[in-house]
Motif scaffolding. Structure first.
Motif, mmCIF file in Angstrom:
data_model
loop_
_atom_site.group_PDB
_atom_site.id
_atom_site.type_symbol
_atom_site.label_atom_id
_atom_site.label_comp_id
_atom_site.label_asym_id
_atom_site.label_seq_id
_atom_site.Cartn_x
_atom_site.Cartn_y
_atom_site.Cartn_z
ATOM 1 N N LEU A 92 0.832 -1.206 0.000
ATOM 2 C CA LEU A 92 0.000 0.000 0.000
ATOM 3 C C LEU A 92 0.866 1.255 0.000
ATOM 4 C CD1 LEU A 92 -2.907 -0.891 2.457
ATOM 5 C CD2 LEU A 92 -2.912 -0.906 -0.038
ATOM 6 N N LYS A 93 2.001 1.184 0.665
ATOM 7 C CA LYS A 93 2.922 2.321 0.654
ATOM 8 C C LYS A 93 3.415 2.565 -0.761
ATOM 9 C CE LYS A 93 6.863 4.299 3.105
ATOM 10 N NZ LYS A 93 7.851 4.104 4.185
ATOM 11 N N SER A 94 3.664 1.502 -1.501
ATOM 12 C CA SER A 94 4.123 1.656 -2.884
ATOM 13 C C SER A 94 3.043 2.278 -3.761
ATOM 14 C CB SER A 94 4.550 0.302 -3.460
ATOM 15 O OG SER A 94 3.429 -0.477 -3.849
ATOM 16 N N GLU A 95 1.796 2.169 -3.338
ATOM 17 C CA GLU A 95 0.679 2.755 -4.093
ATOM 18 C C GLU A 95 0.229 4.086 -3.487
ATOM 19 O OE1 GLU A 95 -2.538 0.049 -4.957
ATOM 20 O OE2 GLU A 95 -1.334 -0.553 -6.673
ATOM 21 N N PHE A 96 0.967 4.546 -2.506
ATOM 22 C CA PHE A 96 0.684 5.826 -1.844
ATOM 23 C C PHE A 96 -0.702 5.868 -1.195
ATOM 24 C CE2 PHE A 96 3.503 6.506 -5.482
ATOM 25 C CZ PHE A 96 4.634 6.958 -4.821
ATOM 26 N N CYS A 97 -1.123 4.748 -0.621
ATOM 27 C CA CYS A 97 -2.407 4.737 0.096
ATOM 28 C C CYS A 97 -2.303 3.924 1.378
ATOM 29 C CB CYS A 97 -3.539 4.226 -0.794
ATOM 30 S SG CYS A 97 -3.280 2.572 -1.468
ATOM 31 N N GLU A 98 -1.148 4.007 2.031
ATOM 32 C CA GLU A 98 -0.965 3.253 3.277
ATOM 33 C C GLU A 98 -1.828 3.763 4.412
ATOM 34 O OE1 GLU A 98 2.624 6.158 3.288
ATOM 35 O OE2 GLU A 98 1.300 5.169 1.840
ATOM 36 N N GLU A 99 -2.415 4.974 4.232
ATOM 37 C CA GLU A 99 -3.282 5.502 5.292
ATOM 38 C C GLU A 99 -4.481 4.589 5.531
ATOM 39 O OE1 GLU A 99 -4.729 7.211 1.421
ATOM 40 O OE2 GLU A 99 -2.780 7.045 2.411
ATOM 41 N N ASN A 100 -4.888 3.813 4.529
ATOM 42 C CA ASN A 100 -6.034 2.923 4.702
ATOM 43 C C ASN A 100 -5.751 1.834 5.726
ATOM 44 O OD1 ASN A 100 -7.718 4.245 2.876
ATOM 45 N ND2 ASN A 100 -6.883 3.127 1.135
#
Length: 202
Positions: A92-100
């Motif tokens: 998710l960090k690689s997709e820039f949405c680790e906040e989820n």
């Protein structure tokens, strides 16, 4: 100007996870495959080489081939496994949405709090970090869900974030999770678990 750019970028990223799997699939087909492979490869090498090496060296702690295969059965199976959760977070960090996943994990911790004082403090912190408009890690929620959380901040309960957590789980399950199962990262970890992974230098 920088603040405006950050807000716009945040909105774009939030919108990304609103799209249907079909729309995402079409967009991915239109992307240049080389750029996609380079992006995944960059994060794979930068963020997971130590993890993969650790799994290779520590056989008693690493997931088995069966464990890794079960991750493909459901998001619940993935998140219930220690390494599965870690790897998915890296993806998710690689997709820039680790906040989820960070919000989802914060909700898991929140539900286990028994002290009312600690509950109120944690609720306020989560609202500041994830819920309010332009929060540092703002997640994609509708107005009614956000407003319900805000209304309960003074007297929070263990279920104050439950509706939001379910919505974020659904976003991950329908969008990010299928991409993870189809990613080079997951394929490499399958190979490592089977003892077939390529050698990674320490």
């Amino acid at each position: 100007m920088r603040g405006n750019f950050t807000r716009v970028a945040s909105r774009i990223m939030a919108f990304t996870d609103c799209r249907t799997p079909a729309e995402l699939y079409t967009e991915r087909k239109e992307m240049k495959s080389k750029n996609w492979r380079n992006r995944i490869g960059f994060f794979l090498n930068k963020n997971t080489s130590h993890l993969v090496l650790h799994l290779k060296k520590n056989r008693s702690y690493r997931p088995t081939a069966d464990d890794v295969q079960q991750w493909a059965q459901s998001l619940d199976k993935l998140l219930s496994h220690k390494y599965g959760k870690t790897v998915f977070r890296i993806f998710l960090k690689s997709e820039f949405c680790e906040e989820n996943i960070e919000f989802w994990l914060a909700c898991e911790d929140f539900r286990n709090i028994t002290s009312h004082k600690e509950l109120a403090s944690k609720a306020a912190g989560m609202h500041e970090e994830f819920i309010k408009d332009e929060a540092p890690k703002e997640i994609n929620l509708d107005f009614h869900t956000k407003n319900a959380i805000y209304q309960n901040l003074l007297e929070p309960t263990a279920t104050s974030f439950l509706a939001a957590q379910r919505k974020v789980y659904s976003l991950m399950e329908n969008n990010s999770y299928p991409r993870f199962i189809d990613s080079d990262l997951y394929k490499e970890l399958c190979a490592v678990a089977r003892g077939e992974g390529k050698r990674i230098k320490s």
